[in-house]
Motif scaffolding. Structure first.
Motif, PDB file in Angstrom:
ATOM      1  N   ASP A  24      42.801 -49.746  46.772  1.00  0.00           N
ATOM      2  CA  ASP A  24      42.555 -51.031  47.404  1.00  0.00           C
ATOM      3  C   ASP A  24      41.710 -50.884  48.659  1.00  0.00           C
ATOM      4  O   ASP A  24      40.820 -51.687  48.925  1.00  0.00           O
ATOM      5  N   ALA A  25      42.000 -49.838  49.417  1.00  0.00           N
ATOM      6  CA  ALA A  25      41.316 -49.651  50.686  1.00  0.00           C
ATOM      7  C   ALA A  25      39.841 -49.349  50.470  1.00  0.00           C
ATOM      8  O   ALA A  25      39.007 -49.690  51.286  1.00  0.00           O
ATOM      9  N   SER A  52      37.347 -56.195  49.547  1.00  0.00           N
ATOM     10  CA  SER A  52      37.322 -57.521  48.919  1.00  0.00           C
ATOM     11  C   SER A  52      36.352 -57.601  47.738  1.00  0.00           C
ATOM     12  O   SER A  52      36.055 -58.692  47.256  1.00  0.00           O
ATOM     13  N   ARG A 109      35.383 -57.949  44.072  1.00  0.00           N
ATOM     14  CA  ARG A 109      36.238 -58.672  43.141  1.00  0.00           C
ATOM     15  C   ARG A 109      35.580 -58.749  41.776  1.00  0.00           C
ATOM     16  O   ARG A 109      34.364 -58.903  41.677  1.00  0.00           O
ATOM     17  N   ALA A 168      48.432 -69.582  31.819  1.00  0.00           N
ATOM     18  CA  ALA A 168      48.050 -68.666  32.902  1.00  0.00           C
ATOM     19  C   ALA A 168      48.541 -67.269  32.541  1.00  0.00           C
ATOM     20  O   ALA A 168      49.633 -67.111  31.989  1.00  0.00           O
ATOM     21  N   LYS A 201      56.735 -64.261  37.220  1.00  0.00           N
ATOM     22  CA  LYS A 201      55.863 -64.042  38.386  1.00  0.00           C
ATOM     23  C   LYS A 201      55.799 -62.557  38.735  1.00  0.00           C
ATOM     24  O   LYS A 201      54.753 -62.036  39.106  1.00  0.00           O
ATOM     25  N   ASN A 202      56.917 -61.893  38.644  1.00  0.00           N
ATOM     26  CA  ASN A 202      56.984 -60.470  38.973  1.00  0.00           C
ATOM     27  C   ASN A 202      57.750 -59.740  37.872  1.00  0.00           C
ATOM     28  O   ASN A 202      58.704 -60.284  37.314  1.00  0.00           O
ATOM     29  N   ASN A 257      41.217 -55.599  41.958  1.00  0.00           N
ATOM     30  CA  ASN A 257      41.076 -56.968  42.470  1.00  0.00           C
ATOM     31  C   ASN A 257      40.569 -57.914  41.375  1.00  0.00           C
ATOM     32  O   ASN A 257      39.392 -57.913  41.044  1.00  0.00           O
ATOM     33  N   ASN A 258      41.508 -58.702  40.861  1.00  0.00           N
ATOM     34  CA  ASN A 258      41.245 -59.612  39.738  1.00  0.00           C
ATOM     35  C   ASN A 258      40.869 -58.852  38.471  1.00  0.00           C
ATOM     36  O   ASN A 258      40.205 -59.390  37.586  1.00  0.00           O
ATOM     37  N   GLU A 289      50.421 -51.460  49.300  1.00  0.00           N
ATOM     38  CA  GLU A 289      49.238 -51.555  50.152  1.00  0.00           C
ATOM     39  C   GLU A 289      48.649 -52.954  50.058  1.00  0.00           C
ATOM     40  O   GLU A 289      48.505 -53.487  48.966  1.00  0.00           O
ATOM     41  N   GLY A 308      44.336 -52.384  52.083  1.00  0.00           N
ATOM     42  CA  GLY A 308      44.244 -50.971  52.435  1.00  0.00           C
ATOM     43  C   GLY A 308      45.246 -50.513  53.473  1.00  0.00           C
ATOM     44  O   GLY A 308      45.113 -49.442  54.042  1.00  0.00           O
ATOM     45  N   TYR A 342      53.950 -69.153  45.431  1.00  0.00           N
ATOM     46  CA  TYR A 342      53.698 -69.662  44.077  1.00  0.00           C
ATOM     47  C   TYR A 342      53.684 -71.178  44.113  1.00  0.00           C
ATOM     48  O   TYR A 342      54.566 -71.790  44.722  1.00  0.00           O
ATOM     49  N   GLN A 376      51.545 -70.300  39.638  1.00  0.00           N
ATOM     50  CA  GLN A 376      50.508 -69.311  39.934  1.00  0.00           C
ATOM     51  C   GLN A 376      50.532 -68.947  41.420  1.00  0.00           C
ATOM     52  O   GLN A 376      50.828 -69.768  42.273  1.00  0.00           O
ATOM     53  N   LYS A 379      43.682 -67.049  49.640  1.00  0.00           N
ATOM     54  CA  LYS A 379      42.930 -66.603  48.472  1.00  0.00           C
ATOM     55  C   LYS A 379      43.659 -66.949  47.179  1.00  0.00           C
ATOM     56  O   LYS A 379      44.886 -66.979  47.145  1.00  0.00           O
ATOM     57  N   GLN A 436      43.296 -65.683  43.101  1.00  0.00           N
ATOM     58  CA  GLN A 436      42.665 -64.708  42.211  1.00  0.00           C
ATOM     59  C   GLN A 436      41.615 -63.879  42.944  1.00  0.00           C
ATOM     60  O   GLN A 436      40.514 -63.631  42.449  1.00  0.00           O
TER      61      GLN A 436
END
Lengths: 1030, 257
Positions: A28-29, A33, A35, A81, A132-133, A692-693, B142, B145, B186, B195, B219, B221
Motif C-alpha cells: 500500500d505504501a 493513491s 488506483r 455489489a 461486509k467483512n 487499490n480497487n 496498513e 502506508g 457502510y 457499501q 473516498k 472505491q
C-alpha cells in the motif's frame, strides 16, 4: 537547553525505532493513491456457480461466481455489489445462517464446475456482518468447497462438503463438521484421496439427517476422468457419525458425479441425478422414502449432459413436484421429474444453478456461463441482469487508436473489442463482438485499424475480422501433405509481429507464420513439444462419460514471443513444459528447458516475454497447477536462454500466468497470478501486491500500453481492469524514496476537449469507469502527513492562485487531479440561481506552478498544460473562445458587484430610515431607496423559483446563460453569440453608468446623514466583495 | 499552544513505545482521547463553529458548520451569494433546503431516526460505554502506508425499512500517533446500501488545547468524492437552538386574524 537536549534524545530514539530511511516502501505504501479502474464489460457477464437467497427476505440474493467473487443484491436483483474483493474470487458455495441470515454468511471458495480453465479457492470464509467483512474459517487446502449446510436449530453446527483438489490427490476432502461455528473442524466422512464430496444436503425438518454425494474424479492437463468405484451417495441419520450407501434402485457399475436435492416442503422426497457407466441408468432418480428406494424417472439429454458441469437439481420450496435441472440449456419439470421442458430461449447456455423466490415460485433466478437471469413467470421468459461485470478474459491486447481499444476473448462468451474510454463511461453499446464460441487471443492489425484477428477453442476458428464491415474470414492453417495431425491448444497462441505489419504467427505443435494476413502459411519449426503420445488421447477423455471438447488437447505450443528488437529472435513455450528459442527466424531452434533451475519437468510454459532492452533477455512464466503444483515460477535469462534465474520471492501468492516488462525501466515488472497483480520496482527482489480497487482476481494476462502507459489486465472473472498511469513507478528509486517530498516528472497535461454526450445506460446496467481527463499532479511522500497544515495551490504565470486543491497525504505515491478550470465566477445574489453561473471556464495552456505547503516547508513543481492535439479547433478559435468566455466571466462578476452595492446601500438606507430621521432626510432617503429597488428589479430576478416557477430572465440570467454557452465549447463562439455579448455588455455598462450617478448623489446624502448624526450609507470595494464568501 | 506542540512529539514517542506492548481497544481509545486533549477538556466543549471549503468535482464551495451539544448540527453552503442549508438536525428531526424552491423540507422520518442514533457530540468515543457503544480491536492493518490499529465501534442498532440493523464502523488509529487516520463506514440506506466508504483524517491542528482533523477526505472505491478543508474553528460560541430547528413556514395569509 536542557529541555531541548532531552527532546533531541527522544527524537533520535524515535527515529531509530521507527525510521525507515531510503527503503522503497512496499505494498500500500508503495502505490499510495494509484488506483485500478474496471471497465467490464458486463453485457455478456460471466460464469455463475451458486445462487443463495435470504430465507425470508426476497430482496436479498447472493451470487457466487466462477472467477468474480461474491455479489450481493439487497433490492431483489436489480443491482449487485461485490462483497468479497479481498479473497480468492473462485466460489464453490454460498450459504446463509438460517437463524441470522441478515448477518451470518458463509462462502466456500473454489468452484466445483471443474472445467479445464477453473480457478482455485483457499478455504472457507464467514461474515458476521452481512458480507461486509470476512474471516477465514479453515479448510485452507480444500481447493474446492461444494456445499455448506447449517443446522437451523443450532447454527454453530455446520457441515461442509469439500470436493477438494482437482489436479491431484489430496486428503483434505470429504464431509467436515464444526460444532463451534467454524473454529474447529472434524472430518466425518472421507472416502479416498481422489474422491471428494460433490454435493451435500440436510433435511430441514431433521437436521441430523444428511445426504452426501461422493465423486471420484481427476483432471490432468491432457485428460479428464469422471467416475469410478468410489462414486456413491451416502446417508446419515445421526448427524454424520455413521453413513450408509443408499443405492437401492441405482444402476450397477461405475458411477460418476451425483447430485442430490431434498424437497423442502416434503423432505422424504429426494431427487438425485446420476452419471452412470450404463447409458440406460443415467439421469434423474426420485425417492419418496428418504432414499431407501429410488425410481429412475428420466434420462433426457438435459438430465444426463456433462455431469461434471451440470450436476445440480433445485426443487421448488413449496411444491415437491417442481424440479429444475442445470444443463446445457437448463430444464424444468412440473410432474416430479417424469417430463421436462426447456427453460426457454434468451438465456445463455450452460446453466449451473437456480434460486426460487422464498415467497413466490413464479419468480426464479438462474446462473449460467453468461450471468444471472430473472423470470417472473415460473421460468419461461427470462431477463438478464446487466450489472454483473464478471466476464472471464483469457488474454488482452490493445491498439493505437485514441482512446486505445482493448481486444480479448472470454470463457464461453466470444471475442470482443471495446474502447478504454467513452463519453459518459464505457457502456454495453460500446463493445463489438469479433468472434464466436469461447474467445481467447485477439490482436489488432498493427497498421490497419479496421482489422483484427480472433479465434475460438482449439483454433477451430481462426479469423481475420473487418471491424468496419463486420465481415469475418477463416484463415487457419491446415495440415499439408506429409504433415501429422495439427494439435492446437484449447487456448491457441496467435501473435502479430512488431516488425512486419501483415505477419501473423499461430502455434500448433509447430510454429506457423503467415506474411499476408493469414492467406498463406508456412511452418517455421519442427514439433517443439515433447510429443508424448500418452498425452494425446483427448478423444478418450472424460471418464465414464466421454467429454471430447478439445479442452484436453496437449503437447501444443502455448506462447509465442517475438523479440521486439529483432525479428529473427522468437521464443516459444509449450503446455508440456518446453522453452524453445530461435535466433534465425526459425531456421534453428534450441530447447533451453534443461537450463532452468528448480523447475519441475513438464511444467506448463504459460508466457514468455522477450526483453525490450536486450534481445538476449527474456522472462518466462510457468504454471504448475495442472500438475497439482501451486507454486510461482518466474525466470529471467540475459543470455538467450543459456542460464536462468528465478525472480520469485515469498511476497507473491498464487501460481503466475503472465509477466510484462516495463518499456522504460527494466527493473519494473508486472506479474499476474491466480490471486491478483504483483509489481516489482527492483527487478524482482521485492514484490508488492496492488490492491487499490484491485480484487484478488486471477490475472490471466498483463499488457502495457506503449503510448498511454496504462497497465491493462485480462482478469478471469472481473473483466478488464486498467491502471492508467504507471509512470510514477518508473521514477521511484531509492533516492526518490529518501526524500520527504518528491514531485514526479510529468509529461505535459492535455486540456481535453471531451464531448459531454453519452451515458444512455439504464439504471442497473454496468458502466465502466473512464480514465480521468484531469491533469495529474503526482508526488511521493516519505511519511503520511497527519499533523499540521498541508495545502496545495495552483498558481498561474503571474503568481495568482487559480485553484486550491486537496492534496493526498498518503505515504508513497499521491495523485492529485486538477480539472484546469478557474473557480466559478461570483454571481449577483437574487431570488433564484442562474444555472449558467455554475460554469467554470478552462484556463489557457501554459506553465502553472503547483505549490505544496507542508508545515513550514514549501515544495514546488511546474505543470505544463497544452491544448488537445485532437482538437477540431484552431488556436485562433480557442483564443477567441477564451477571450469571450473571460469577458463574460468578468461581466458576471461586475454585475454581481453592482448588485452587492445596491444591496449594501439599500441596507444602509433602511438602517437610516429606522433611526427616525427628520422629514427632510426621509424625503431624501425615499427616492434613493426606490431608485435602488428599481435598479435591482431591472437587473436580476426577484421572484419565482429555480424550476418551472422561474421568473422572466433579466440581465443577470442573460449574461450567465451566454457565458455558460461560450465557456462550454472549446472553439470560436458563433457570430450571433458575439453580437449578443456586445449587446449585453452595453446593457451592463448602462447599468454601471446609472450606478455612477447614484454614487455621485450618495456623497451628498451621506453629508446630510452625518450632519444629523445618522450612520452613513456605505458599500464595500470590489476587491473586498470578490474576496468574501457572502 | 506552545506547550501542546512540545508535548505532542513526546506523546508520539510514548505512544510509539507503547506499540511494542499489546494494546486493548479500550487503551487505544483512552490514549487517543488523551492525545487530542484529554476527556476533561473535550467534555468542556459545548459547541463548534467551523468555516471550511468543500471540494468536489473540481468545485470549491464555502461551508459553515455548526455543532452543538447534545446532538445538533447544521451545514450551510454558499451558492451565488445565497446561503443554502445542505443539512440541519436539531437532535430529533432533520431538514434541508430544496434547491428548486429554496425552502426548507424535512427529511423522511427514518432518516431522522438514523441520524439521531448516529450523532455524537463531540466525539463518538467520548463516554462511549455510557452511550451504550462498544469497541473491539480487530487487528492491525496498513492505511495509507501507515501501520494502524483497526478498532470496531459498535453503536446501538438502527431501524432501516422497519428492520433492526447493526450500526458499526471501523476506525484505523495510527500506531505511532494514536489518532485515527481513517474511518470506514457502510451506507445504511439507499442505492449504495451496505457499501463501504472511507473517510481519511489529516492536518490535525490544535484549537484551544484540543486537536481536530482540519482535513477530511471521503473516498469510494479508492476514489476521492469529497474533500473538506477546515479554515477556522471556534469552540463554545453562542448558538441558539433555533438555528438547528426546521424553520416553520409563516402561516398562510388567509389564516391571519
Amino acid at each position: 537547553m536542557h529541555k531541548a537536549l532531552l527532546f533531541l534524545g527522544f527524537y533520535l530514539v524515535f527515529c531509530s525505532l521507527f525510521g525507515q530511511d531510503s527503503e522503497i516502501p512496499r505494498g500500500d505504501a508503495l502505490f499510495g493513491s494509484m488506483r485500478a479502474r474496471h471497465i467490464g464489460p458486463a453485457l455478456m457477464s460471466g460464469r455463475i456457480t451458486d445462487l443463495e437467497g435470504h430465507p425470508s427476505d426476497p430482496k436479498i440474493l447472493y451470487v457466487g461466481t466462477a472467477g468474480g467473487g461474491v455479489w450481493k443484491s439487497t433490492d431483489g436483483g436489480v443491482t449487485f455489489a461485490s462483497v468479497f474483493d479481498d479473497h480468492p474470487q473462485s466460489i464453490g458455495a454460498v450459504a446463509l445462517d438460517p437463524q441470522n441470515p441478515d448477518n451470518v454468511a458463509w462462502v466456500g471458495t473454489g468452484e466445483c464446475w471443474v472445467r479445464n480453465s477453473v480457478s482455485v479457492g483457499d478455504g472457507l470464509y464467514r461474515s458476521d456482518d452481512g458480507g461486509k467483512n470476512w474471516r477465514r474459517m479453515g479448510l485452507e487446502k480444500s481447493e474446492r468447497i461444494s456445499s455448506i449446510q447449517i443446522n437451523p436449530d443450532n447454527p454453530s453446527q455446520v457441515y461442509v462438503g469439500v470436493l477438494g483438489a482437482l489436479w491431484g490427490d489430496s486428503e483434505e476432502r470429504g464431509v467436515y463438521k464444526t460444532e463451534d461455528g467454524g473454529a474447529t473442524w472434524e472430518k466425518i466422512l472421507y472416502v479416498g484421496p481422489s474422491t471428494g464430496c460433490s454435493d451435500l444436503a440436510m433435511d430441514p425438518q431433521d437436521p441430523g439427517t444428511l445426504y452426501a454425494a461422493f465423486w471420484e474424479f481427476r483432471r490432468t492437463a491432457y485428460s479428464f476422468n469422471s467416475g469410478g468405484g468410489n462414486s456413491a451417495l451416502y446417508k446419515s441419520t445421526d448427524g454424520g457419525k455413521t453413513w450408509n450407501k443408499i443405492h437401492n434402485g441405482f444402476p450397477a457399475g461405475k458411477l460418476g458425479r451425483i447430485a442430490i436435492a431434498i424437497s423442502p416442503s416434503s423432505s422424504n422426497i429426494l431427487y438425485s441425478v446420476i452419471e452412470s457407466e450404463q447409458n440406460e441408468g443415467k439421469g434423474l432418480y426420485r425417492s419418496e422414502d428418504g432414499g431407501a428406494t429410488w425410481e429412475h424417472r428420466n434420462k433426457d439429454f438435459e438430465l444426463a449432459v456433462r455431469p461434471f458441469y451440470f450436476s445440480r437439481i433445485v426443487v421448488d420450496p413449496r411444491n415437491p413436484d417442481v424440479v429444475c435441472k442445470a444443463g446445457l440449456s437448463g430444464s424444468i419439470s412440473k410432474d416430479g421429474g417424469r417430463t421436462f421442458r426447456g427453460i426457454g430461449s434468451g438465456v445463455h447456455s450452460d446453466v449451473h444453478d437456480f434460486w426460487f423466490d422464498v415467497k413466490d415460485s413464479d419468480r426464479i433466478y438462474l446462473g449460467s456461463d453468461g450471468g444471472v437471469y430473472r423470470s417472473w413467470d415460473g421460468g419461461t421468459v427470462w431477463e438478464m441482469v446487466k450489472g454483473l461485470p464478471v466476464s472471464q478474459y483469457y488474454h488482452v491486447t490493445t491498439d493505437m487508436q485514441k482512446p486505445f481499444r482493448v481486444y480479448g476473448g472470454l470463457q464461453d462468451n466470444g471475442s470482443w473489442v471495446g474502447p478504454s474510454a467513452s463519453p459518459g463511461g464505457i457502456e454495453a453499446r460500446d463493445w463489438l463482438n469479433v468472434g464466436y464460441g469461447d474467445g481467447f487471443r485477439v490482436y489488432s492489425h498493427p497498421q490497419d485499424p479496421n482489422i483484427c484477428y480472433s479465434e475460438m477453442q482449439g483454433a477451430e476458428g481462426l479469423w481475420r475480422v473487418d471491424m468496419a464491415k463486420e465481415q469475418i474470414k477463416t484463415i487457419k492453417p491446415y495440415a499439408r501433405e506429409g504433415d501429422p495431425k495439427l494439435r492446437f491448444n484449447w487456448n491457441t497462441p496467435i501473435s502479430t509481429s512488431a516488425h512486419l505489419p501483415d505477419r501473423l504467427f499461430v502455434g500448433s505443435q509447430f510454429l506457423h507464420r503467415s506474411d499476408d494476413r493469414g492467406e498463406t502459411w508456412i511452418k517455421i519449426s519442427p514439433d517443439l513439444t515433447t510429443n508424448d503420445p500418452a498425452k494425446q488421447l483427448q478423444e478418450e477423455s472424460g471418464g465414464i462419460s466421454v467429454d471430447n471438447s478439445g479442452a484436453e488437447n496437449h503437447c501444443t505450443i502455448f506462447t509465442i514471443g517475438e523479440s521486439p528488437l529483432d525479428e529473427q529472435v522468437i521464443w516459444v513455450g509449450t503446455d508440456d513444459g518446453n522453452v524453445q528459442v530461435t535466433m534465425d527466424g526459425g531456421g534453428n531452434w534450441s530447447n533451453v528447458t534443461a537450463n532452468i533451475p528448480g523447475l519441475p519437468p513438464n511444467t506448463w510454459a504459460y508466457h514468455i516475454e522477450p526483453g525490450h532492452f536486450d534481445k538476449q533477455t527474456a522472462y518466462a512464466v510457468f504454471d504448475g497447477h495442472t500438475r497439482n503444483d501451486g507454486r510461482t515460477y518466474v525466470y529471467k535469462t540475459t543470455d538467450g536462454g543459456k542460464t536462468w534465474a528465478s525472480i520469485v520471492t515469498d511476497d507473491i501468492q498464487g501460481f503466475a500466468r503472465s509477466i510484462q516488462e516495463d518499456f522504460v525501466n527494466p527493473n519494473l515488472l508486472y506479474l499476474g497470478t491466480e490471486f491478483g497483480l504483483y509489481i516489482t520496482v527492483d527487478g524482482g527482489r521485492n514484490w508488492s501486491k496492488f490492491t487499490n480497487n484491485m480484487p484478488a482476481v486471477a490475472v490471466h494476462h498483463v499488457t502495457l500500453h506503449p503510448r498511454d502507459n496504462a497497465l491493462v489486465l485480462a482478469t478471469h472473472g472481473r473483466g478488464i481492469i486498467i491502471i492508467d498511469d504507471v509512470t510514477p513507478l518508473r521514477q521511484l528509486t531509492p533516492e526518490v524514496a529518501s526524500k520527504e517530498v518528491h514531485f514526479f516528472e510529468r509529461p505535459p497535461a492535455i486540456i481535453k476537449e471531451t464531448p459531454s454526450l453519452g451515458g444512455t445506460s439504464a439504471f442497473g446496467e454496468f458502466v465502466g469507469d473512464n480514465p480521468t481527463s484531469a491533469a495529474r499532479i503526482v508526488y511521493y511522500l516519505k511519511k503520511r502527513h497527519t499533523f499540521g497544515k498541508m495545502e496545495m495551490q495552483v498558481l498561474d504565470a503571474s503568481g495568482k492562485e487559480v485553484a486550491n486543491l486537496a492534496p493526498g497525504k498518503s505515504r508513497g505515491i499521491n495523485e492529485v487531479l486538477w480539472n484546469y478550470r478557474y473557480r466559478m465566477p461570483k454571481i449577483a445574489a437574487a431570488k433564484t440561481f442562474t444555472f449558467g453561473g455554475f460554469t467554470t471556464p478552462t484556463v489557457p495552456p501554459g506553465a502553472y506552478t503547483v505549490r505544496l505547503t507542508k508545515g513550514k516547508e514549501v515544495y514546488e513543481t511546474t505543470l505544463e498544460l497544452v491544448s488537445d492535439p485532437e482538437s477540431i479547433h484552431s488556436e485562433a478559435g480557442r483564443e477567441a473562445q477564451h477571450e469571450a468566455a473571460m469577458k463574460l466571466y468578468h461581466m458576471n462578476e461586475s454585475l454581481a458587484y453592482l448588485i452587492d452595492q445596491v444591496d449594501r446601500m439599500s441596507e444602509g438606507v433602511e438602517t437610516a430610515r429606522g433611526k427616525a430621521p427628520s422629514k427632510k432626510v426621509l424625503k431624501l432617503l425615499e427616492p434613493f431607496a426606490t431608485e435602488l429597488k428599481t435598479m435591482k428589479e431591472e437587473l436580476v430576478v426577484t421572484t419565482g423559483d429555480n424550476y418551472v416557477g422561474a421568473a422572466e430572465p433579466m440581465l443577470r440570467e442573460k449574461i450567465a446563460s451566454l457565458y455558460s454557452e461560450v465557456a462550454g465549447y472549446a472553439g470560436r463562439p458563433s457570430n450571433a453569440q458575439m453580437e449578443n455579448l456586445e449587446l449585453l455588455s452595453s446593457r451592463l455598462e448602462a447599468a454601471q453608468q446609472k450606478m455612477g450617478g447614484v454614487l455621485e448623489r450618495l456623497a451628498g446624502l451621506n453629508a446630510v446623514l452625518a450632519k444629523e448624526g445618522l450612520p452613513e450609507v456605505v458599500y464595500r470595494s470590489k476587491e473586498e466583495f470578490l474576496e468574501a464568501d457572502l | 499552544m506552545k506547550k501542546a506542540l512540545l508535548f505532542l512529539p513526546v506523546l508520539l514517542l510514548m505512544a510509539g513505545l507503547q506499540t511494542l506492548k499489546a494494546q486493548t481497544a479500550q487503551e487505544i481509545v483512552e490514549n487517543y482521547l488523551e492525545t487530542i486533549g484529554g476527556k476533561e477538556q473535550l467534555n468542556a466543549v459545548s459547541s463548534i463553529k467551523m468555516q471550511a471549503t468543500g471540494k468536489a468535482q473540481g468545485m470549491e464551495l464555502p461551508i459553515t458548520m455548526f455543532q452543538k451539544a447534545p446532538g445538533m448540527m447544521r451545514m450551510d453552503m454558499v451558492f451565488q451569494g445565497k446561503e443554502v442549508t445542505q443539512m440541519a438536525f436539531n437532535g430529533e428531526e432533520g431538514w434541508s433546503t430544496n434547491f428548486m424552491t429554496m425552502e426548507a423540507e424535512k427529511w423522511d422520518a427514518e432518516q431522522s431516526e438514523i441520524m439521531k442514533s448516529d450523532m455524537d457530540f463531540l466525539n463518538a468515543f467520548l463516554q462511549y460505554e455510557e452511550k451504550g457503544y462498544s469497541v473491539a480491536l480487530e487487528g492491525e492493518e496498513e492505511v495509507e502506508g501507515t501501520p494502524c490499529f483497526k478498532v470496531k465501534l459498535t453503536k446501538k442498532p438502527v431501524k432501516v425499512e422497519g428492520k433492526e440493523e447493526e450500526n458499526f464502523s471501523f476506525y484505523y488509529f495510527d500506531k505511532e500517533a494514536f489518532v485515527p487516520i481513517m474511518q470506514e463506514e457502510y451506507a445504511k440506506t439507499g442505492q449504495m446500501k451496505g457499501q463501504s466508504s472511507q473517510t481519511y483524517f489529516s492536518d490535525y491542528q490544535e484549537v484551544e488545547g484540543i486537536y481536530f482533523p482540519f482535513s477530511i477526505s471521503q473516498k469510494f472505491q479508492g476514489q476521492t468524492v469529497f474533500d473538506l478543508a477546515v479554515e477556522k474553528m471556534e469552540l463554545n460560541a453562542e448558538m441558539d437552538d433555533a438555528l438547528f430547528a426546521y424553520p416553520e413556514p409563516a402561516p398562510a395569509s388567509g389564516d391571519k386574524e
